[in-house]
Design an enzyme around this catalytic site. Structure first.
Site, PDB file in Angstrom:
ATOM      1  CB  THR A 188      18.857  75.712  63.472  1.00  0.00           C
ATOM      2  OG1 THR A 188      17.765  75.042  64.102  1.00  0.00           O
ATOM      3  CG2 THR A 188      18.455  77.133  63.156  1.00  0.00           C
ATOM      4  CB  ALA A 233       1.654  65.797  57.991  1.00  0.00           C
ATOM      5  CG  LEU A 282       3.001  66.347  62.016  1.00  0.00           C
ATOM      6  CD1 LEU A 282       1.581  65.909  62.384  1.00  0.00           C
ATOM      7  CD2 LEU A 282       3.380  67.595  62.817  1.00  0.00           C
ATOM      8  CD  GLU A 339      15.038  60.386  57.306  1.00  0.00           C
ATOM      9  OE1 GLU A 339      14.763  59.973  58.459  1.00  0.00           O
ATOM     10  OE2 GLU A 339      14.349  61.215  56.697  1.00  0.00           O
ATOM     11  CG  ASP A 362      12.769  65.355  62.538  1.00  0.00           C
ATOM     12  OD1 ASP A 362      12.725  66.462  63.104  1.00  0.00           O
ATOM     13  OD2 ASP A 362      12.642  65.214  61.312  1.00  0.00           O
TER      14      ASP A 362
HETATM   15  C1  GLA Z   1      13.161  67.905  58.741  1.00  0.00           C
HETATM   16  C2  GLA Z   1      14.458  67.213  59.113  1.00  0.00           C
HETATM   17  C3  GLA Z   1      15.062  67.822  60.370  1.00  0.00           C
HETATM   18  C4  GLA Z   1      15.151  69.352  60.264  1.00  0.00           C
HETATM   19  C5  GLA Z   1      13.832  69.937  59.783  1.00  0.00           C
HETATM   20  C6  GLA Z   1      13.934  71.413  59.536  1.00  0.00           C
HETATM   21  O1  GLA Z   1      12.193  67.645  59.702  1.00  0.00           O
HETATM   22  O2  GLA Z   1      14.224  65.848  59.341  1.00  0.00           O
HETATM   23  O3  GLA Z   1      16.313  67.273  60.616  1.00  0.00           O
HETATM   24  O4  GLA Z   1      16.211  69.725  59.458  1.00  0.00           O
HETATM   25  O5  GLA Z   1      13.373  69.312  58.603  1.00  0.00           O
HETATM   26  O6  GLA Z   1      14.162  72.086  60.724  1.00  0.00           O
END
Ligand code: GLA
Length: 468
Positions: free
Chosen positions: A110, A197, A199, A234, A246
């Protein structure tokens, strides 16, 4: 007995396992071995795999005790070790920055649709040690990789090199684009977030590096802006079109809380994780690779949906703006795949806000139902799950203390996150590992953890200050 914050809690008795494994299983003195074949690999995925390849013994369960003093002990060990290595390499004492990985509780795929997410930081972190140089060189070393990178700060590569330091170079370029004057520096990275993973090992590396690179700059950026810098690094340099989630949680997380983030306005609120609840993160050991293209394809499908809806309502700039009514009115006209993607995002946004409300009210039954619905939608509509993730989600059903669970992160492999009552977490972990192994033939890793603080500057004695 060694007291360690992310510790082995095996399927037999916990204390016996801790004595048996001691420090060998987490972070600092892990049985890390770098895959020799990966050194010469040209692509980023291989480099990433080598950056932190840790061989755990069978049915390993790692535990973060959610105890500040233990967490500090753990960090202290990482800091002393990293400082020592840095001094050996460069002959000076460094400043060290830590940035954590994350689990996303709900609100998946999202963020790049201007929607809502609810992640929390976890104890697995990346540490970057830094000290200034007299010249304008940037030297980047890693504890997990033998190969290192050095170049003139004024002559940074403009295109990705295909190696793990691209994340750092991307951040340096974005900081400079914002007018920050970076000085020459030596960097040493210690990463303990499992790679591939789901994370957020990449975000942890970017954020810790951003703080390290800004170490000597006169201007400091607000944390939401640092998150933006890292996300753009990124997007623009590494080539993964990720959203802001993230990097944002790695910068701004607060211990004991998840963050409900509006990815359009970057307004956020902390959502307390009710007492007595732990995250049990289950690694399917199937690697996901965001740079591999499917993630970018999902983004393109969402953009196609937005173009379609914008014809009918010019106020639609992202799927966030599409109401359920508008979706239903045009359902029959949309290509079936585009309809499925849009439906996931629109309802996932609603579920995320509902989950934040239910969390605040301590209504864990509703939280559990929302997590389950989120997983089904990711599996059936957004199609980013895989057989192993589905198996891990099913394996949690009916286990002691289970409240709810789903795949977490980008998908195509990686981890599930489960909310579990604290007193049952060990039993839950042991049983889910057994069920998953029986169903898949793969030994999973299970991490019992809780919500941690975001990025911070550290010294060899204690955390010193938050840098922004
Ligand atoms: C990865 C991306 C995030 C997000 C998720 C899915 O972790 O880095 O920005 O889009 O996928 O929710």
């Amino acid at each position: 007995m060694l007291r360690y914050p992310i510790r082995c809690a095996g399927v037999e008795t916990e204390s016996a396992r801790i004595r048996q494994h001691g420090l060998t299983c987490a972070g600092l003195h892990c049985e890390s071995s770098i895959d020799r074949e990966c050194y010469s690999a040209k692509n980023l995925a291989h480099s990433e795999a080598a950056l932190r390849k840790i061989h755990f013994r069978k049915s390993e369960i790692l535990r973060d005790n959610n105890n500040d003093s233990l967490s500090n002990d753990h960090r202290q060990m990482n800091i002393s070790h990293l400082s020592g290595q840095f001094e050996k390499l460069f002959g000076t004492r460094p400043q060290i920055y830590r940035a954590p990985g994350r689990v996303n509780l709900i609100g998946e795929h999202t963020d790049y649709n201007d929607g809502f997410v609810m992640p929390a930081a976890i104890a697995f972190s990346t540490y970057v040690a830094v000290a200034p140089r007299r010249d304008r060189q940037l030297a980047i070393h890693s504890e997990q990789f033998p190969d290192s990178f050095e170049c003139e700060l004024d002559n940074l590569p403009q295109r990705r090199t295909g190696s793990w330091w691209d994340y750092i170079l991307g951040v340096a370029l974005e900081l400079r684009r914002r007018g920050l004057h970076l000085s020459g520096a030596n960097l040493l990275v210690h990463g303990e977030v499992p790679i591939g993973a789901g994370l957020s090992s990449s975000a942890a590396l970017e954020v810790a590096s951003a703080f390290a690179l800004m170490n000597r700059t006169e201007t400091s950026l607000p944390r939401p802006e640092i998150a933006n810098v890292c996300r753009q690094a990124e997007n623009n340099f590494v080539g993964a079109r990720v959203g802001i989630m993230d990097q944002f949680v790695s910068c701004l997380a607060r211990g004991g809380h998840a963050i409900l983030l509006d990815c359009r306005t970057l307004e956020y609120q902390f959502v307390p994780v009710p007492a007595g609840i732990q995250f049990v993160v289950c690694n399917t050991m199937v690697k996901h690779d965001l740079a591999s293209g499917t993630y970018n394809t999902r983004r393109a499908e969402c953009e196609e949906a937005v173009r379609y809806f914008a014809q009918w309502d010019p106020a639609v700039h992202a799927l966030r703006d599409v109401s359920v009514d508008l979706l239903n009115q045009h359902a029959a006209d949309l290509p079936p795949i585009i309809l499925k993607r849009a439906r996931h995002v629109i309802f996932e946004n609603q579920r995320t806000r509902d989950a934040a409300r239910a969390f605040a009210q301590g209504d864990m039954l509703t939280v559990g139902q929302l997590l389950h619905a989120s997983h089904c939608s990711l599996r059936d509509l957004y199609e980013v799950s895989c057989r192993e993730l589905d198996l891990m989600v099913e394996a949690a059903e009916g286990l002691p203390g289970f409240i709810g669970g789903r795949m977490t992160g980008g998908g195509f492999g990686g981890c599930t996150v489960n909310l579990v009552r604290q007193e049952d977490a060990d039993e839950f972990a042991a049983q889910i590992a057994q069920r998953y192994r029986a169903g898949s033939g793969i030994d999973p890793q299970i991490y019992i953890c809780s919500a941690e603080d975001g990025a911070q500057a550290l010294t060899t004695t204690s955390p010193v200050r938050n840098p922004a």
